[in-house]
Design a protein around this motif. Structure first.
Motif, mmCIF file in Angstrom:
data_model
loop_
_atom_site.group_PDB
_atom_site.id
_atom_site.type_symbol
_atom_site.label_atom_id
_atom_site.label_comp_id
_atom_site.label_asym_id
_atom_site.label_seq_id
_atom_site.Cartn_x
_atom_site.Cartn_y
_atom_site.Cartn_z
ATOM 1 N N TYR A 289 13.156 7.203 -12.684
ATOM 2 C CA TYR A 289 11.761 6.808 -12.908
ATOM 3 C C TYR A 289 11.679 5.505 -13.694
ATOM 4 O O TYR A 289 10.919 4.599 -13.339
ATOM 5 N N LEU A 290 12.466 5.395 -14.757
ATOM 6 C CA LEU A 290 12.462 4.170 -15.565
ATOM 7 C C LEU A 290 12.953 2.980 -14.750
ATOM 8 O O LEU A 290 12.467 1.856 -14.916
ATOM 9 N N TYR A 291 13.904 3.214 -13.856
ATOM 10 C CA TYR A 291 14.417 2.123 -13.025
ATOM 11 C C TYR A 291 13.362 1.627 -12.043
ATOM 12 O O TYR A 291 13.248 0.429 -11.780
ATOM 13 N N SER A 292 12.566 2.547 -11.503
ATOM 14 C CA SER A 292 11.644 2.179 -10.420
ATOM 15 C C SER A 292 10.253 1.793 -10.893
ATOM 16 O O SER A 292 9.495 1.184 -10.130
ATOM 17 N N MET A 293 9.872 2.098 -12.132
ATOM 18 C CA MET A 293 8.463 2.023 -12.520
ATOM 19 C C MET A 293 7.884 0.606 -12.490
ATOM 20 O O MET A 293 6.725 0.422 -12.175
ATOM 21 N N ASP A 294 8.661 -0.416 -12.810
ATOM 22 C CA ASP A 294 8.126 -1.775 -12.869
ATOM 23 C C ASP A 294 8.632 -2.659 -11.740
ATOM 24 O O ASP A 294 8.589 -3.885 -11.838
ATOM 25 N N ARG A 295 9.124 -2.069 -10.682
ATOM 26 C CA ARG A 295 9.678 -2.851 -9.574
ATOM 27 C C ARG A 295 8.830 -2.677 -8.308
ATOM 28 O O ARG A 295 8.259 -1.603 -8.096
ATOM 29 N N PRO A 296 8.756 -3.697 -7.473
ATOM 30 C CA PRO A 296 8.157 -3.504 -6.149
ATOM 31 C C PRO A 296 8.979 -2.461 -5.400
ATOM 32 O O PRO A 296 10.213 -2.429 -5.514
ATOM 33 N N TRP A 297 8.330 -1.622 -4.620
ATOM 34 C CA TRP A 297 9.063 -0.547 -3.953
ATOM 35 C C TRP A 297 8.570 -0.395 -2.518
ATOM 36 O O TRP A 297 7.808 0.500 -2.177
ATOM 37 N N THR A 298 9.049 -1.281 -1.671
ATOM 38 C CA THR A 298 8.670 -1.285 -0.261
ATOM 39 C C THR A 298 9.537 -0.310 0.521
ATOM 40 O O THR A 298 10.486 0.284 -0.005
ATOM 41 N N ASP A 299 9.232 -0.161 1.810
ATOM 42 C CA ASP A 299 10.053 0.693 2.669
ATOM 43 C C ASP A 299 11.497 0.223 2.683
ATOM 44 O O ASP A 299 12.431 1.030 2.707
ATOM 45 N N ALA A 300 11.688 -1.088 2.697
ATOM 46 C CA ALA A 300 13.048 -1.641 2.735
ATOM 47 C C ALA A 300 13.819 -1.308 1.464
ATOM 48 O O ALA A 300 15.013 -1.009 1.509
ATOM 49 N N HIS A 301 13.151 -1.365 0.310
ATOM 50 C CA HIS A 301 13.813 -1.011 -0.946
ATOM 51 C C HIS A 301 14.221 0.456 -0.932
ATOM 52 O O HIS A 301 15.321 0.815 -1.390
ATOM 53 N N GLY B 288 0.797 -1.205 0.000
ATOM 54 C CA GLY B 288 0.000 0.000 0.000
ATOM 55 C C GLY B 288 0.838 1.269 0.000
ATOM 56 O O GLY B 288 0.344 2.335 -0.337
ATOM 57 N N ASN B 289 2.111 1.161 0.390
ATOM 58 C CA ASN B 289 2.981 2.329 0.440
ATOM 59 C C ASN B 289 3.887 2.436 -0.781
ATOM 60 O O ASN B 289 4.715 3.351 -0.838
ATOM 61 N N GLU B 290 3.750 1.521 -1.723
ATOM 62 C CA GLU B 290 4.701 1.493 -2.828
ATOM 63 C C GLU B 290 4.654 2.768 -3.660
ATOM 64 O O GLU B 290 5.705 3.262 -4.101
ATOM 65 N N ALA B 291 3.485 3.313 -3.914
ATOM 66 C CA ALA B 291 3.401 4.540 -4.710
ATOM 67 C C ALA B 291 4.113 5.689 -4.010
ATOM 68 O O ALA B 291 4.865 6.447 -4.638
ATOM 69 N N THR B 292 3.894 5.808 -2.695
ATOM 70 C CA THR B 292 4.572 6.853 -1.930
ATOM 71 C C THR B 292 6.069 6.638 -1.913
ATOM 72 O O THR B 292 6.855 7.587 -2.081
ATOM 73 N N ASN B 293 6.490 5.379 -1.706
ATOM 74 C CA ASN B 293 7.922 5.073 -1.675
ATOM 75 C C ASN B 293 8.579 5.355 -3.019
ATOM 76 O O ASN B 293 9.701 5.866 -3.080
ATOM 77 N N ARG B 294 7.888 5.004 -4.092
ATOM 78 C CA ARG B 294 8.453 5.233 -5.424
ATOM 79 C C ARG B 294 8.600 6.731 -5.691
ATOM 80 O O ARG B 294 9.596 7.181 -6.271
ATOM 81 N N THR B 295 7.600 7.504 -5.268
ATOM 82 C CA THR B 295 7.683 8.958 -5.424
ATOM 83 C C THR B 295 8.843 9.528 -4.609
ATOM 84 O O THR B 295 9.594 10.385 -5.094
ATOM 85 N N SER B 296 8.994 9.052 -3.379
ATOM 86 C CA SER B 296 10.100 9.515 -2.534
ATOM 87 C C SER B 296 11.441 9.141 -3.146
ATOM 88 O O SER B 296 12.392 9.938 -3.123
#
Length: 455
Positions: free
Chosen positions: A157-169, A104-112
């Protein structure tokens, strides 16, 4: 039959949080014991229960918000199971690192990630252009600099767009990208003899090292998707190792009799010590509190108290002598920094600060230091000494730390596993100042010094 029934009821009471959350979507009898709850794909869960020796698995369909809440409750109670792979997910290597509780936090994490690392990457590009390339044409320099941030942001952005992005990542990429970059920058300068050519080369080597560190940080975060606090903890102790390894040679050098070549040798040893200290701190943190869940604010909190300790140490060295030596200033600063880090490690795991709380406290410390500088200028002292000047932000930082610590006492994480840090002589606690520590019986105040418990 009364005893087994009482045991079942007691088990249900212990699991009250998860059981209450599940009660809205599934009927559980008093004799049902929750074994595991695991993710089974988008909007789906699998609940494994045991009753009178028999196990059963129930599929559940829930919203993404409810799913994240249930998985978080299961994780806190030690009931979180491994994610069930669908055939499509099993064919994807990336699905193996997707975190159940952080989706649920992946969008926020990816933006950060894009905001933080996009800026960092742009800075690395700017430094490589200004120091490494040194374009003679001002139009080329300005054009390259203006293109730096869009290029950096697009790449991240290209690196992160198709990857899971958890707090740990997120924690892992911030940690290793910066460590690789600064190690490569300082290390190349030092090994090149701090010549103009080595400064130019270091900017390109560091720029090349940055994406390597970023990707390794992503992989490192993937190992701890259910325990992102450990990534922050490793990052903090690795940074502490870099400080010790980098500053210690400066503390030991004979600056009164240093030639230019001797100074360069000292800084070369400092660079190698910084790299080695960072690696040592990384592996030390990996082996501390093994198997335990670490709250998200522990790592940042250790760094904050270490900073307070360093400021206090430098202030004491300046106040203790009208003409302090370079060695004494750096030695007291390093000593305070180290004792602060040890105090943080002794106090914060049991205090279980959340990441949000550590951020507030860190900001409070900074604002307190800024307020202290403001009071210094308002006072307009005549001919202030260095110790008198530094005293204002140091005291302000401690006040800011104490106030925000008290105001955010409710922002703590629930314990997942019991903490144990017993060494050869039992529990050892260090404190560099007066610190509030919330406990089940109220707030306990620690005082400067060392405490050894043989229990």
């Amino acid at each position: 039959m009364k005893i087994p029934l009482l045991i079942s009821l007691a088990a249900g009471f212990v699991q009250a949080g998860l059981r209450e959350d599940l009660s809205a979507i599934v009927d559980l009898t008093p004799t049902d014991t929750i074994v595991t709850l695991r993710s089974a794909g988008e909007g789906k869960l699998e609940l494994e229960t045991r009753s009178k020796g028999n196990s059963s698995t129930k599929p559940l369909s829930v919203s993404s918000t409810t799913k994240n809440k249930l998985l978080e409750s299961a994780r806190k109670e030690g009931k979180l199971g491994s994610e069930v792979m669908t055939p499509a997910a099993a064919n994807s290597s990336e699905s193996q690192v997707r975190g159940e509780v952080s989706d649920g936090n992946e969008a926020t994490n990816r933006t950060s990630f894009n905001r933080i690392q996009g800026s960092f990457g742009a800075g690395a590009i700017y430094w490589a252009v200004a120091v490494g390339a040194q374009p003679k044409s001002s139009s080329v320099a300005i054009g390259t600099i203006l293109l730096g941030y869009p290029v950096s942001y697009l790449g991240h952005y290209l690196y992160s767009m198709d990857r899971p992005w958890t707090d740990a990542h997120l924690n892992g990429t911030v940690y290793l990208s910066s460590e690789f970059y600064f190690d490569a920058l300082y290390g190349t300068m030092a090994l090149g003899g701090f010549t103009p050519g080595s400064f130019q080369a270091s900017s390109f080597v560091a720029l090349a090292a940055y994406p390597v560190g970023l990707h390794l940080g992503y992989l490192f975060g993937g190992k701890y998707i259910d325990n992102p606090g450990r990534v922050s903890f490793v990052s903090s102790l690795s940074s502490q190792g870099m400080v010790v390894g980098g500053v210690l040679p400066i503390c030991l050098a004979d600056w009164g009799n240093k030639s230019e070549s001797g100074a360069k040798t000292t800084f070369t040893i400092s660079a190698l010590g910084m790299i080695g200290g960072g690696i040592g701190g990384h592996f030390l943190a990996q082996n501390l509190m093994g198997g335990q869940h670490i709250a998200g604010g522990v790592g940042p909190g250790i760094s904050t108290i270490a900073t307070l300790g360093a400021m206090t140490g430098v202030e004491l060295s300046l106040a203790g002598s009208s003409d302090p030596s370079v060695n004494s200033v750096f030695t007291m600063g390093l000593l305070g920094n180290t004792l602060g880090a040890v105090a943080g490690y002794a106090l914060l795991p049991d205090r279980r600060d959340s990441k949000e709380r550590s951020t507030y406290i860190d900001v409070g410390m900074g604002l307190g230091a800024l307020g202290g500088i403001g009071l210094f200028f308002l006072g307009q002292p005549n001919e202030p000494t260095p110790a008198g000047v530094l005293a204002y932000p140091t005291i302000g930082a401690w006040v800011g730390y104490g106030v925000t610590t008290l105001l955010t006492s409710q922002l703590v994480e629930k314990p997942v596993l019991a903490s144990s840090k017993k060494g050869l002589v039992g529990n050892v606690s260090f404190a560099t100042g007066v610190l509030p520590v919330p406990t089940d019986r109220g707030t306990r105040w620690t005082w400067p010094g060392m405490t050894v418990s043989l229990r």
